[in-house]
Design an enzyme around this catalytic site. Structure first.
Site, PDB file in Angstrom:
ATOM      1  N   VAL A   1       0.867  -1.173   0.000  1.00 35.21           N
ATOM      2  CA  VAL A   1       0.000   0.000   0.000  1.00 35.21           C
ATOM      3  C   VAL A   1       0.906   1.225   0.000  1.00 35.21           C
ATOM      4  O   VAL A   1       1.925   1.237   0.691  1.00 35.21           O
ATOM      5  CB  VAL A   1      -0.914   0.020   1.247  1.00 35.21           C
ATOM      6  CG1 VAL A   1      -1.775   1.287   1.266  1.00 35.21           C
ATOM      7  CG2 VAL A   1      -1.797  -1.230   1.294  1.00 35.21           C
ATOM      8  N   CYS A   2       0.525   2.229  -0.802  1.00 35.03           N
ATOM      9  CA  CYS A   2       1.242   3.509  -0.789  1.00 35.03           C
ATOM     10  C   CYS A   2       2.721   3.272  -1.145  1.00 35.03           C
ATOM     11  O   CYS A   2       3.027   2.475  -2.034  1.00 35.03           O
ATOM     12  CB  CYS A   2       1.041   4.154   0.588  1.00 35.03           C
ATOM     13  SG  CYS A   2       1.295   5.937   0.663  1.00 35.03           S
ATOM     14  N   THR A   3       3.624   3.932  -0.453  1.00 36.03           N
ATOM     15  CA  THR A   3       5.054   3.794  -0.779  1.00 36.03           C
ATOM     16  C   THR A   3       5.629   2.436  -0.400  1.00 36.03           C
ATOM     17  O   THR A   3       6.807   2.172  -0.655  1.00 36.03           O
ATOM     18  CB  THR A   3       5.869   4.902  -0.081  1.00 36.03           C
ATOM     19  OG1 THR A   3       5.564   4.885   1.315  1.00 36.03           O
ATOM     20  CG2 THR A   3       5.537   6.261  -0.657  1.00 36.03           C
TER      21      THR A   3
ATOM     22  N   THR B   1       1.819   3.240  -6.669  1.00 28.67           N
ATOM     23  CA  THR B   1       2.279   3.694  -5.359  1.00 28.67           C
ATOM     24  C   THR B   1       1.563   5.010  -5.042  1.00 28.67           C
ATOM     25  O   THR B   1       0.594   5.373  -5.719  1.00 28.67           O
ATOM     26  CB  THR B   1       3.819   3.861  -5.353  1.00 28.67           C
ATOM     27  OG1 THR B   1       4.263   4.114  -4.022  1.00 28.67           O
ATOM     28  CG2 THR B   1       4.278   5.031  -6.243  1.00 28.67           C
TER      29      THR B   1
ATOM     30  N   ALA C   1      -2.440   2.125  -4.492  1.00 30.44           N
ATOM     31  CA  ALA C   1      -2.081   3.543  -4.432  1.00 30.44           C
ATOM     32  C   ALA C   1      -2.030   3.984  -2.962  1.00 30.44           C
ATOM     33  O   ALA C   1      -1.932   3.150  -2.056  1.00 30.44           O
ATOM     34  CB  ALA C   1      -3.075   4.364  -5.255  1.00 30.44           C
TER      35      ALA C   1
END
Lengths: 207, 207
Positions: B99-101, B119, B149
Site C-alpha cells: 500500500v502507498c510507498t 504507489t 495507491a
C-alpha cells in the site's frame, strides 16, 4: 488542538485509525490515545495491539473526544469510570464524536437524550435505549456532538470535521494526502445496497 | 490463511489498518504484525504506537505479505535485513502486496523489475528507479504481486483480494461489515481531481 481517542479491548481498530489519519494531519493537532488504564489494548479480531499512552484519569480536558466502537463496546459501556469520564470531559470539548457503536457509550453517558444520532447499521435501534432518535446517515451533527455510522464512516466524518475546524482547503488537502478517492470493487457498504443473504452473512461475520 | 503485515517506525497507520480490517475478517485468517524487531513502532504523525508481536526473522513463510508505506519507507527500504526478508519470503506467498510507498520496498527487493505497479501519487515516478512501470490506478494486479495507491487505497485493494480468495459474497459481506459506503464530503482524493493549490498544500502537509 488536543484530540483524545478512547482505546479499549475488542474495539475495532479502523474506527479509531480512520479519523486519526485525518485529524492528526491538521496543523497543531496533538493526539492522545487513552485507555481505562495505560498500556496495550487488543482490538476485536485479536491480532492487533494499540498502545494507550494515557489512562483516562490523566486526561481531564480535550478539544475533540472520539469514541470508537466494536464488539468491546458492550463491556466498556458498563464500566462506570469510563462513563463518568465521558460525562465529565464532554463539557470541556469543542466536539464530542463517535464512530460505529461508540455512540452507545455517549448514550450510556446520557449525552444523546432527545437528540438525533447514528451508529452501526446493525444496532441502530439500540440508540432508542438512551433516548436518542436513530438516524440512518453517514454522520449526524447535533450541536457539538457528531456521531458517525459504522467503522469506515469515521473517515468521512473526520474529513467533514477537519473542514469545519481548519477550513475546506485544508480538509481537501488531507483527503488528497491520504489519497481518499474510494473505488470499492463492490457496492454493498450499506444494508440498503446489500441483498438479504449478504446482510445475513455480514451479521454472522460480526458474531 | 497466514497474513503478515510489516510494521516500522514512521509508517502510515491506515496503510496497514485499512487492509487489516478487511483481510482479518476472512474466515480462517491469522494476522501477524512483524517488525524489524519485536516491540512497539511509532507511526508517522508520532502519536500512535502499534505492537509488532513478531520480529521478521521469526516469520519465514506467509500466505499474504503486506508492506505499508509512509514517510518511514525511505529508511526501511535501506535496511538490508528487511530487503532480504522480503526477497526470501516472497516465494512462499500466494499474494505479495503493498500500500502507498510500500511498493518501493518491493521495488528495492527487486520484485517489480519490468512489471506495472502503483504507489502514492506524489512519488509515482520513483517506481522507475526499480525498473517498474508506473501505473496510475487504485491498485495493480500483476501475477501474485498487488500494489495499491496511497493510504486509503489499501481498503479497496483488500476488498478485491478478499473476493479473489474467499469469494465475492464474502467480500461483499465484509464491505457491509465495515459499513464501507464511502461518502466523503469533498472529491479531491486524487491529483486528477484536485486543484494545483490543493496539490501544493497536500505536498506541504506530507513534508
Amino acid at each position: 488542538m488536543k484530540i483524545t481517542i478512547l482505546l479499549y479491548d475488542d474495539m475495532t481498530a479502523l474506527d479509531a485509525i480512520g479519523p486519526y489519519e485525518v485529524l492528526s494531519r491538521m496543523p497543531g493537532a496533538e493526539v492522545l490515545f487513552a485507555g481505562l488504564e495505560k498500556g496495550l489494548v487488543t482490538t476485536d479480531t485479536g491480532f492487533l495491539k494499540l498502545s494507550a499512552d494515557y489512562a483516562i484519569d490523566q486526561v481531564t480536558a480535550t478539544d475533540i473526544l472520539l469514541i470508537p466502537g466494536g464488539k468491546g463496546t458492550r463491556q466498556i459501556m458498563t464500566r462506570q469510570p469510563v462513563i463518568d469520564w465521558v460525562r465529565d470531559i464532554h463539557p470541556t470539548t469543542q466536539f464530542t464524536t463517535s464512530v460505529c457503536t461508540g455512540s452507545l457509550v455517549l448514550g450510556a453517558a446520557g449525552l444523546l437524550k432527545g437528540l438525533p444520532a447514528t451508529t452501526y447499521w446493525a444496532v441502530l435501534d439500540m440508540l432508542e435505549n438512551f433516548g436518542a432518535q436513530p438516524v440512518r446517515k453517514r454522520y449526524v451533527e447535533q450541536g457539538k456532538i457528531i456521531t458517525a455510522a459504522g467503522v469506515s464512516a469515521g473517515i468521512d466524518m473526520a474529513l467533514w470535521l477537519a473542514g469545519k475546524i481548519a477550513g475546506k482547503e485544508l480538509a481537501q488537502a488531507i483527503q488528497l494526502g491520504i489519497e481518499y478517492d474510494p473505488q470499492p470493487p463492490y457496492d454493498t457498504g450499506s444494508p440498503a445496497k446489500a441483498s438479504s443473504s449478504i446482510i445475513h452473512l455480514a451479521r454472522e461475520l460480526v458474531d
